[in-house]
Scaffold this motif. Sequence first.
Motif, PDB file in Angstrom:
ATOM      1  N   ASN A  15      -2.486  -1.209  10.330  1.00 36.76           N
ATOM      2  CA  ASN A  15      -1.445  -0.288  10.804  1.00 36.76           C
ATOM      3  C   ASN A  15      -1.221   0.845   9.804  1.00 36.76           C
ATOM      4  OD1 ASN A  15      -1.111  -1.652  13.185  1.00 36.76           O
ATOM      5  ND2 ASN A  15       0.660  -2.825  12.484  1.00 36.76           N
ATOM      6  N   GLY A  16      -1.530   0.610   8.533  1.00 42.94           N
ATOM      7  CA  GLY A  16      -1.459   1.681   7.541  1.00 42.94           C
ATOM      8  C   GLY A  16      -2.485   2.761   7.815  1.00 42.94           C
ATOM      9  N   HIS A  17      -3.712   2.352   8.120  1.00 43.21           N
ATOM     10  CA  HIS A  17      -4.745   3.318   8.511  1.00 43.21           C
ATOM     11  C   HIS A  17      -4.319   4.070   9.766  1.00 43.21           C
ATOM     12  CE1 HIS A  17      -7.755   0.337   6.594  1.00 43.21           C
ATOM     13  NE2 HIS A  17      -7.696   1.384   5.785  1.00 43.21           N
ATOM     14  N   ARG A  90      -1.533   5.054  -1.304  1.00 43.11           N
ATOM     15  CA  ARG A  90      -0.466   4.058  -1.277  1.00 43.11           C
ATOM     16  C   ARG A  90       0.368   4.094  -2.548  1.00 43.11           C
ATOM     17  NH1 ARG A  90      -4.656  -0.570   0.130  1.00 43.11           N
ATOM     18  NH2 ARG A  90      -5.493   0.505  -1.644  1.00 43.11           N
ATOM     19  N   ALA A  91      -0.290   4.325  -3.664  1.00 38.20           N
ATOM     20  CA  ALA A  91       0.397   4.252  -4.961  1.00 38.20           C
ATOM     21  C   ALA A  91      -0.270   5.225  -5.926  1.00 38.20           C
ATOM     22  CB  ALA A  91       0.316   2.832  -5.508  1.00 38.20           C
ATOM     23  N   SER A 124       2.960   0.519   2.244  1.00 38.29           N
ATOM     24  CA  SER A 124       2.483   0.824   0.886  1.00 38.29           C
ATOM     25  C   SER A 124       1.783  -0.358   0.211  1.00 38.29           C
ATOM     26  CB  SER A 124       3.633   1.325   0.019  1.00 38.29           C
ATOM     27  OG  SER A 124       4.616   0.327  -0.103  1.00 38.29           O
ATOM     28  N   PHE A 125       2.006  -1.559   0.671  1.00 36.18           N
ATOM     29  CA  PHE A 125       1.379  -2.748   0.092  1.00 36.18           C
ATOM     30  C   PHE A 125       0.107  -3.159   0.835  1.00 36.18           C
ATOM     31  CE2 PHE A 125       3.799  -4.113   3.667  1.00 36.18           C
ATOM     32  CZ  PHE A 125       3.047  -5.147   4.223  1.00 36.18           C
ATOM     33  N   LEU A 144       0.757  -6.207  10.821  1.00 37.36           N
ATOM     34  CA  LEU A 144      -0.088  -5.521   9.844  1.00 37.36           C
ATOM     35  C   LEU A 144      -1.262  -4.786  10.481  1.00 37.36           C
ATOM     36  CD1 LEU A 144      -0.300  -8.360   7.148  1.00 37.36           C
ATOM     37  CD2 LEU A 144       1.427  -6.547   7.382  1.00 37.36           C
ATOM     38  N   VAL A 145      -1.655  -5.212  11.684  1.00 34.21           N
ATOM     39  CA  VAL A 145      -2.826  -4.649  12.357  1.00 34.21           C
ATOM     40  C   VAL A 145      -2.524  -4.447  13.839  1.00 34.21           C
ATOM     41  CG1 VAL A 145      -4.501  -5.686  10.747  1.00 34.21           C
ATOM     42  CG2 VAL A 145      -3.803  -6.956  12.785  1.00 34.21           C
TER      43      VAL A 145
END
Length: 161
Positions: A15-17, A90-91, A124-125, A144-145
């Motif tokens: 989900n971050g991508h 992310r960081a 971010s993690f 997460l996905v």
Amino acid sequence: MSVAIYPGSFDPITNGHLDIIERGSKIFDRLIVAVLKNPNKKSLFTIEERIEMIRDAVSHLDNVEVDHFSGLLVDFARKRNAKIIIKGLRAVSDFEYELQMALMNKKLYKDIETVFIMTSTKYSFLSSSIVREVASFGGCVKDLVPPAVEEKLREKFTIKG
């Protein structure tokens, strides 16, 4: 027309991508999600599986396409007439490596620019490797996905026992 490339291994897409893809698709006329085919890296999913999962996840975005490449990203960018590379950060620790890559890409292809997009704090993690590890131990990766990826992870680790 602005054409951007968002490269990665996406093994699997998270989900971050997807957040970076959705935000990038609002900035550029066309966004190519470029899946790296790296023969030196052992992947959980085949290149075809990764492409299928990404296509499913971005099907609601009309200006996003999915492709794959091997070799130098700048060579792929030239072939696809792209002048922009999108990288998610992310960081601070991500920045040093990504800056080196951006500078090398610029040296190899003077017309390329790299745009850094900061990840949303809720992701971010998150990384593909964390998702794979959690899924391999039977943990919940639901938030997460994308749903189709969650199902594929369940299948993959059920088969492996």
